[in-house]
Design an enzyme around this catalytic site. Structure first.
Site, PDB file in Angstrom:
ATOM      1  N   SER A 107       3.539  -1.643  10.394  1.00  0.00           N
ATOM      2  CA  SER A 107       4.988  -1.690  10.632  1.00  0.00           C
ATOM      3  C   SER A 107       5.632  -3.034  10.255  1.00  0.00           C
ATOM      4  O   SER A 107       6.576  -3.474  10.919  1.00  0.00           O
ATOM      5  CB  SER A 107       5.305  -1.320  12.089  1.00  0.00           C
ATOM      6  OG  SER A 107       4.942   0.033  12.332  1.00  0.00           O
TER       7      SER A 107
ATOM      8  N   GLY B 141       2.988  -0.889   4.285  1.00  0.00           N
ATOM      9  CA  GLY B 141       2.971   0.524   3.916  1.00  0.00           C
ATOM     10  C   GLY B 141       4.380   1.030   3.625  1.00  0.00           C
ATOM     11  O   GLY B 141       4.928   0.815   2.546  1.00  0.00           O
ATOM     12  N   GLY B 142       4.976   1.676   4.617  1.00  0.00           N
ATOM     13  CA  GLY B 142       6.269   2.349   4.445  1.00  0.00           C
ATOM     14  C   GLY B 142       7.333   1.520   3.732  1.00  0.00           C
ATOM     15  O   GLY B 142       8.007   2.009   2.815  1.00  0.00           O
TER      16      GLY B 142
ATOM     17  N   ASN C 160       0.861  -1.189   0.000  1.00  0.00           N
ATOM     18  CA  ASN C 160       0.000   0.000   0.000  1.00  0.00           C
ATOM     19  C   ASN C 160       0.893   1.232   0.000  1.00  0.00           C
ATOM     20  O   ASN C 160       1.471   1.587   1.025  1.00  0.00           O
ATOM     21  CB  ASN C 160      -0.905  -0.022   1.252  1.00  0.00           C
ATOM     22  CG  ASN C 160      -1.769   1.221   1.354  1.00  0.00           C
ATOM     23  OD1 ASN C 160      -1.848   2.019   0.414  1.00  0.00           O
ATOM     24  ND2 ASN C 160      -2.424   1.389   2.498  1.00  0.00           N
ATOM     25  N   TRP C 161       0.999   1.860  -1.160  1.00  0.00           N
ATOM     26  CA  TRP C 161       1.882   3.036  -1.273  1.00  0.00           C
ATOM     27  C   TRP C 161       1.293   4.274  -0.605  1.00  0.00           C
ATOM     28  O   TRP C 161       1.964   5.268  -0.422  1.00  0.00           O
ATOM     29  CB  TRP C 161       2.123   3.370  -2.739  1.00  0.00           C
ATOM     30  CG  TRP C 161       2.981   2.405  -3.495  1.00  0.00           C
ATOM     31  CD1 TRP C 161       3.468   1.195  -3.060  1.00  0.00           C
ATOM     32  CD2 TRP C 161       3.455   2.553  -4.842  1.00  0.00           C
ATOM     33  NE1 TRP C 161       4.206   0.605  -4.048  1.00  0.00           N
ATOM     34  CE2 TRP C 161       4.217   1.415  -5.159  1.00  0.00           C
ATOM     35  CE3 TRP C 161       3.302   3.547  -5.813  1.00  0.00           C
ATOM     36  CZ2 TRP C 161       4.829   1.244  -6.403  1.00  0.00           C
ATOM     37  CZ3 TRP C 161       3.910   3.374  -7.048  1.00  0.00           C
ATOM     38  CH2 TRP C 161       4.670   2.235  -7.339  1.00  0.00           C
ATOM     39  N   LYS C 162      -0.003   4.238  -0.305  1.00  0.00           N
ATOM     40  CA  LYS C 162      -0.694   5.438   0.209  1.00  0.00           C
ATOM     41  C   LYS C 162      -0.469   6.590  -0.775  1.00  0.00           C
ATOM     42  O   LYS C 162      -0.400   6.332  -1.975  1.00  0.00           O
ATOM     43  CB  LYS C 162      -0.222   5.748   1.631  1.00  0.00           C
ATOM     44  CG  LYS C 162      -0.276   4.489   2.522  1.00  0.00           C
ATOM     45  CD  LYS C 162      -0.051   4.732   3.968  1.00  0.00           C
ATOM     46  CE  LYS C 162      -0.126   3.397   4.707  1.00  0.00           C
ATOM     47  NZ  LYS C 162       0.007   3.559   6.139  1.00  0.00           N
TER      48      LYS C 162
ATOM     49  N   GLU D  97      -5.273  -4.458  10.971  1.00  0.00           N
ATOM     50  CA  GLU D  97      -4.269  -3.403  11.091  1.00  0.00           C
ATOM     51  C   GLU D  97      -4.530  -2.610  12.370  1.00  0.00           C
ATOM     52  O   GLU D  97      -5.372  -1.690  12.375  1.00  0.00           O
ATOM     53  CB  GLU D  97      -4.351  -2.439   9.895  1.00  0.00           C
ATOM     54  CG  GLU D  97      -3.970  -3.044   8.576  1.00  0.00           C
ATOM     55  CD  GLU D  97      -3.384  -1.987   7.631  1.00  0.00           C
ATOM     56  OE1 GLU D  97      -2.258  -2.185   7.163  1.00  0.00           O
ATOM     57  OE2 GLU D  97      -4.039  -0.967   7.386  1.00  0.00           O
TER      58      GLU D  97
ATOM     59  N   GLU E 168      -6.643   5.215   7.896  1.00  0.00           N
ATOM     60  CA  GLU E 168      -6.408   6.618   7.491  1.00  0.00           C
ATOM     61  C   GLU E 168      -7.641   7.198   6.828  1.00  0.00           C
ATOM     62  O   GLU E 168      -7.932   8.391   6.965  1.00  0.00           O
ATOM     63  CB  GLU E 168      -5.177   6.692   6.571  1.00  0.00           C
ATOM     64  CG  GLU E 168      -3.891   6.472   7.361  1.00  0.00           C
ATOM     65  CD  GLU E 168      -2.763   5.825   6.578  1.00  0.00           C
ATOM     66  OE1 GLU E 168      -2.836   5.764   5.330  1.00  0.00           O
ATOM     67  OE2 GLU E 168      -1.800   5.365   7.216  1.00  0.00           O
TER      68      GLU E 168
ATOM     69  N   GLY F 183       2.694   2.781  10.695  1.00  0.00           N
ATOM     70  CA  GLY F 183       3.688   3.836  10.513  1.00  0.00           C
ATOM     71  C   GLY F 183       4.434   4.219  11.769  1.00  0.00           C
ATOM     72  O   GLY F 183       5.081   5.277  11.818  1.00  0.00           O
TER      73      GLY F 183
ATOM     74  N   HIS G  22      -9.493   1.586   5.248  1.00  0.00           N
ATOM     75  CA  HIS G  22      -8.197   1.783   5.904  1.00  0.00           C
ATOM     76  C   HIS G  22      -8.361   2.810   7.022  1.00  0.00           C
ATOM     77  O   HIS G  22      -9.137   3.759   6.896  1.00  0.00           O
ATOM     78  CB  HIS G  22      -7.169   2.263   4.867  1.00  0.00           C
ATOM     79  CG  HIS G  22      -5.774   2.227   5.395  1.00  0.00           C
ATOM     80  ND1 HIS G  22      -5.282   3.196   6.230  1.00  0.00           N
ATOM     81  CD2 HIS G  22      -4.790   1.318   5.239  1.00  0.00           C
ATOM     82  CE1 HIS G  22      -4.029   2.880   6.556  1.00  0.00           C
ATOM     83  NE2 HIS G  22      -3.711   1.752   5.970  1.00  0.00           N
TER      84      HIS G  22
HETATM   85  P1  13P Z   1       3.099   0.788   7.631  1.00  0.00           P
HETATM   86  O1  13P Z   1       3.628  -0.496   7.045  1.00  0.00           O
HETATM   87  O2  13P Z   1       3.824   2.007   7.108  1.00  0.00           O
HETATM   88  O3  13P Z   1       3.004   0.732   9.106  1.00  0.00           O
HETATM   89  O4  13P Z   1       1.608   0.962   7.083  1.00  0.00           O
HETATM   90  C1  13P Z   1       0.745  -0.107   7.219  1.00  0.00           C
HETATM   91  C2  13P Z   1      -0.476   0.196   6.465  1.00  0.00           C
HETATM   92  O5  13P Z   1      -1.220   1.101   6.802  1.00  0.00           O
HETATM   93  C3  13P Z   1      -0.758  -0.624   5.288  1.00  0.00           C
HETATM   94  O6  13P Z   1      -2.045  -0.407   4.816  1.00  0.00           O
END
Ligand code: 13P
Length: 228
Positions: free
Chosen positions: A186, A207-208, A8-10, A149, A84, A155, A82
């Site tokens: 994470s 994510g990251g 997930n690149w966001k 999640e 966010e 993050g 999600h």
């Molecule tokens: P991180 O891997 O950056 O913690 O993000 C997880 C995430 O929100 C994947 O959707």
């Protein structure tokens, strides 16, 4: 069995990163990459997925993208709910359910995100929250996936212990015997092996670490070696 890796690149990444993925991943069996929607109409050897969808099937909703449109360009997966989206765009469980349903109607598999906040975690309410989110966000039937999640793990570099992830996933598996279950929050190249090894974890939502081609490649390689 090999585990799924969903990147997930966001609101990050670039055409250049997509090119790096294209060079690095040739016909990967279990990789889904969810870039921002402007990059979804690309030809790739890996599966592309969306990060969000509007909860109405069509109409005068300037700036939004429908499940029908995703289907039109061959997209088969979409993250919905999600944290966010819930936090910054005030998405409710009702909206998440509606999004999952419009996806299913367009033959798109929704990856439905659930998870507790830090306050709820500290209060020992993880299972209670998951239970409520399952009741309110999941369609009655259909081929959806669920991603656990924990909001506080996203993050932050913090993750639940493997025992805590195992407890959550055992609970999810009891409720959803046939559903693909991802863990997110994470995940990195150092903890991926331990997380993938947990029973009832079918893959990771990353994510990251998915913004660094070497890290996501390592995570993917680890996912391909898991036996349980
Ligand atoms: P991180 O891997 O950056 O913690 O993000 C997880 C995430 O929100 C994947 O959707």
């Amino acid at each position: 069995m090999e585990k799924w890796v969903v990147a997930n690149w966001k609101m990050s990444g670039s055409k250049n990163l997509l090119d790096e993925y294209k060079k690095t991943f040739q016909n990967p069996k279990k990789l889904i990459v969810c870039p921002p929607s402007v990059y979804l109409n690309e030809t790739t050897e890996f599966i592309l997925g969306a990060q969000n969808i509007y909860h109405h099937p069509k109409g005068a909703y300037t700036g939004e993208i429908s499940a029908l449109m995703l289907n039109d360009i061959g997209i088969k997966y979409c993250i919905v709910g999600h944290s966010e989206r819930r936090q910054y765009f005030e998405e409710t469980n009702d909206m998440v359910l509606a999004k999952a349903e419009v996806c299913l109607k367009s033959s798109i598999t929704p990856i439905i995100c659930v998870g507790e906040t830090f306050e709820q975690y500290q209060a020992g309410k993880t299972i209670e929250i998951l239970s409520q989110q399952l009741r309110e966000c999941l369609p009655n039937e259909g081929n959806f996936w669920v991603a656990y999640e924990p909001v506080w793990a996203i993050g932050t570099g913090c993750t639940p212990t493997t025992t805590e992830i195992s407890t959550a996933h055992t609970f999810l598996r009891e409720k959803l015997p046939e559903i693909t279950l991802l863990y997110g929050g994470s995940v990195n190249e150092s903890n991926a092996g331990a997380i993938f090894a947990i029973a009832n974890v079918d893959g990771a939502l990353v994510g990251g670490a998915s913004l660094d081609i070497d890290k996501i490649h390592l995570i993917y390689q680890i996912a391909m070696t898991i036996k349980n």
